[in-house]
Design a protein around this motif. Structure first.
Motif, PDB file in Angstrom:
ATOM      1  N   SER A   1       0.840  -1.202   0.000  1.00 42.07           N
ATOM      2  CA  SER A   1       0.000   0.000   0.000  1.00 42.07           C
ATOM      3  C   SER A   1       0.879   1.257   0.000  1.00 42.07           C
ATOM      4  O   SER A   1       0.497   2.305  -0.512  1.00 42.07           O
ATOM      5  N   TRP A   2       2.090   1.109   0.511  1.00 44.20           N
ATOM      6  CA  TRP A   2       3.059   2.217   0.475  1.00 44.20           C
ATOM      7  C   TRP A   2       3.443   2.539  -0.972  1.00 44.20           C
ATOM      8  O   TRP A   2       3.596   3.700  -1.353  1.00 44.20           O
ATOM      9  N   VAL A   3       3.595   1.472  -1.758  1.00 45.22           N
ATOM     10  CA  VAL A   3       3.925   1.635  -3.184  1.00 45.22           C
ATOM     11  C   VAL A   3       2.821   2.437  -3.869  1.00 45.22           C
ATOM     12  O   VAL A   3       3.082   3.435  -4.555  1.00 45.22           O
ATOM     13  N   VAL A   4       1.571   2.004  -3.634  1.00 44.90           N
ATOM     14  CA  VAL A   4       0.443   2.686  -4.285  1.00 44.90           C
ATOM     15  C   VAL A   4       0.399   4.153  -3.848  1.00 44.90           C
ATOM     16  O   VAL A   4       0.260   5.061  -4.671  1.00 44.90           O
ATOM     17  N   GLU A   5       0.578   4.368  -2.565  1.00 50.14           N
ATOM     18  CA  GLU A   5       0.531   5.752  -2.062  1.00 50.14           C
ATOM     19  C   GLU A   5       1.604   6.628  -2.691  1.00 50.14           C
ATOM     20  O   GLU A   5       1.343   7.754  -3.092  1.00 50.14           O
ATOM     21  N   ASN A   6       2.810   6.091  -2.786  1.00 51.77           N
ATOM     22  CA  ASN A   6       3.906   6.881  -3.369  1.00 51.77           C
ATOM     23  C   ASN A   6       3.637   7.227  -4.820  1.00 51.77           C
ATOM     24  O   ASN A   6       3.881   8.354  -5.260  1.00 51.77           O
ATOM     25  N   LEU A   7       3.150   6.223  -5.578  1.00 53.34           N
ATOM     26  CA  LEU A   7       2.909   6.466  -7.000  1.00 53.34           C
ATOM     27  C   LEU A   7       1.762   7.456  -7.197  1.00 53.34           C
ATOM     28  O   LEU A   7       1.837   8.347  -8.046  1.00 53.34           O
ATOM     29  N   VAL A   8       0.712   7.289  -6.383  1.00 53.71           N
ATOM     30  CA  VAL A   8      -0.426   8.205  -6.521  1.00 53.71           C
ATOM     31  C   VAL A   8      -0.020   9.619  -6.096  1.00 53.71           C
ATOM     32  O   VAL A   8      -0.365  10.600  -6.753  1.00 53.71           O
ATOM     33  N   LYS A   9       0.759   9.720  -5.027  1.00 46.69           N
ATOM     34  CA  LYS A   9       1.196  11.053  -4.568  1.00 46.69           C
ATOM     35  C   LYS A   9       2.028  11.738  -5.634  1.00 46.69           C
ATOM     36  O   LYS A   9       1.871  12.937  -5.893  1.00 46.69           O
ATOM     37  N   ASN A  10       2.919  10.988  -6.289  1.00 47.80           N
ATOM     38  CA  ASN A  10       3.715  11.569  -7.375  1.00 47.80           C
ATOM     39  C   ASN A  10       2.810  12.040  -8.502  1.00 47.80           C
ATOM     40  O   ASN A  10       3.041  13.105  -9.085  1.00 47.80           O
TER      41      ASN A  10
ATOM     42  N   MET B   1       0.232  17.036 -11.215  1.00 45.09           N
ATOM     43  CA  MET B   1      -0.942  17.716 -11.777  1.00 45.09           C
ATOM     44  C   MET B   1      -1.143  19.067 -11.109  1.00 45.09           C
ATOM     45  O   MET B   1      -0.720  19.276  -9.979  1.00 45.09           O
ATOM     46  N   ASN B   2      -1.853  19.905 -11.830  1.00 46.98           N
ATOM     47  CA  ASN B   2      -2.136  21.216 -11.276  1.00 46.98           C
ATOM     48  C   ASN B   2      -3.493  21.209 -10.592  1.00 46.98           C
ATOM     49  O   ASN B   2      -4.385  21.984 -10.939  1.00 46.98           O
ATOM     50  N   ASN B   3      -3.654  20.267  -9.652  1.00 46.09           N
ATOM     51  CA  ASN B   3      -4.913  20.142  -8.905  1.00 46.09           C
ATOM     52  C   ASN B   3      -6.121  19.659  -9.690  1.00 46.09           C
ATOM     53  O   ASN B   3      -7.201  19.538  -9.137  1.00 46.09           O
ATOM     54  N   VAL B   4      -5.967  19.453 -10.981  1.00 51.02           N
ATOM     55  CA  VAL B   4      -7.077  18.917 -11.785  1.00 51.02           C
ATOM     56  C   VAL B   4      -6.539  17.782 -12.646  1.00 51.02           C
ATOM     57  O   VAL B   4      -5.427  17.881 -13.166  1.00 51.02           O
TER      58      VAL B   4
END
Ligand code: ATP
Ligand code: MG
Length: 391
Positions: free
Chosen positions: A290-299, A304-307
């Motif tokens: 789940s750490w992997v998923v979080e890191n990739l999603v956070k990147n 993105m510019n919030n959208v």
């Protein structure tokens, strides 16, 4: 970043230095070879003149000096004397096995003649008074041949040892980095453990206190403590050899996505899809994955510019292979950024550490035996990371 730049400057300097050493070594030996070849040529010329003189009626009979000093003295250059039809008459410095027939010796010498012809034109020795013509065939001495190949052999041996030394050093460096990494993670997990246990005890007291039980403060604190527990278990797992157990891959990813959706801009859409049965299980370490998923999603969110949107697809590609594609509509990466993305310390962010993807790679590849790569990235269009896992 500075370290990365210095590293590549160091590598370039090392490469230039090695090329200079290698080419000067080859140049120097070639010079030696040229000089030696000239000497050998002169020697054979002298040999031819000597032969001519021995046969010539002009000499006063004192030829033993000439014979000893010139003809016998040549104990390194292979020579064959032939008649005018290029048939061998005699030879010197050519190893002919003992006890072989004369015919075989001639065949052997004829083969040798061909090779000699490739190296040097034969020298014609004429005896006009007797109407005889001879040819002297010769080739480079063993020493010269050796010297010709020596620098290349030397370079091969040196590069081989250089390569082995490089492997040994980089292995030692990686092993040391691993020890620091693992040690730090273990220590963090250990230090977090005590306050968390104490917080858990406090929350039980709060739960039993009617004043707190009425609103959802306790519930929220409880959630935060659960989160802290997950963080601790991540650190303690990465600090030891983590155990893998069968987990429902879709559920694990969905859980992380749901957690993240609440914490990012509502204009960023997160979605997960699969062609698998939602109960499909694969061996994994849940806190780490789940750490992997979080890191990739956070990147992806940072890109993105919030959208925008982040789409995760889990598919079975082969009988024993699962692929997870994480696609975003962010700003993408240049080719160079994509090449360096997994290098520890590489970041394009003001407050980034450049550790997220290093950690992700380590978890996927070392702890799960999978693979991760940037499948696709295009400036201003987005990026797709692909994870491959065995199932
Ligand atoms: N989805 C993405 N889109 C565009 N660039 C990305 C993406 N993921 C990673 N990158 C690039 O790769 C770099 C390295 O990412 P990584 O997660 O390792 O470090 P970071 O996010 O900069 O810092 P942190 O240690 O806080 O994660 C980022 O700085 C960014 O330039
Ligand atoms: Mg990151």
């Amino acid at each position: 970043m500075l370290l990365l730049k210095n590293k590549s400057a160091f590598k370039t300097t090392l490469l230039i230095f090695s090329i200079v050493i290698a080419s000067s070594s080859i140049y120097y030996t070639e010079m030696l070879v040229k000089k030696l070849a000239q000497r050998e040529e002169k020697m054979i010329d002298l040999y031819a003149k000597g032969l001519k003189f021995i046969v010539s009626p002009d000499n006063n009979g004192n030829i033993s000096f000439l014979f000893n000093e010139i003809i016998e003295a040549n104990n390194s250059i292979p020579v064959i004397l032939t008649d005018e039809k290029h048939q061998p008459i005699s030879s010197k410095n050519i190893s002919i096995p003992e006890n072989i027939s004369e015919r075989k010796t001639t065949t052997l010498l004829t083969i040798e003649l061909e090779e000699m012809k490739d190296q040097h034109e034969p020298i014609l020795v004429e005896y006009p008074a007797m109407g005889i013509k001879n040819y002297i065939y010769y080739r480079n001495s063993y020493l010269l041949t050796q010297l010709l190949y020596y620098p290349y052999l030397q370079l091969i041996v040196v590069s081989f040892f250089g390569f082995i030394a490089y492997l040994a050093f980089s292995y030692a460096r990686t092993a040391e980095q691993n020890r620091v990494w693992v040690g730090l993670a273990k220590e963090t997990a250990h230090q977090l453990g005590t306050p968390i246990s104490s917080l858990m005890a406090w929350i039980e007291i709060f739960k039993a206190t009617p004043a707190f039980a009425e609103n959802n403060i306790v519930e929220e604190i409880d959630k935060d403590i659960k989160r802290l527990e997950i963080v601790t278990s991540r650190f303690s797992n990465i600090g030891s050899s983590p155990k893998l157990s069968l987990e429902k891959i879709f559920e694990v990813i969905k859980e992380s996505v749901d957690y993240l959706q609440l914490r990012i801009s509502s204009k960023i859409q997160l979605s997960v899809a699969t062609n698998l049965n939602e109960d499909f299980e694969i061996p994994m370490n849940k806190p780490l994955f789940s750490w992997v998923v979080e890191n990739l999603v956070k990147n992806a969110v940072d890109a993105m510019n919030n959208v925008g949107s982040i789409h995760i697809v889990i598919n079975q590609e082969k009988v024993n292979k699962i692929i997870i594609d994480i696609t975003d509509t962010g700003k993408g990466m240049t080719k160079k950024q994509a090449e360096q993305a997994f290098t520890a310390g590489f970041t394009t962010k003001k407050r980034g550490w450049g550790l997220g993807l290093t950690l992700v790679k380590r978890i996927v590849e070392e702890y799960h035996g999978g693979k991760i790569k940037i499948k696709n990235t295009e400036i201003d269009k987005g990026t797709t990371f692909r994870i491959e896992m065995d199932c």
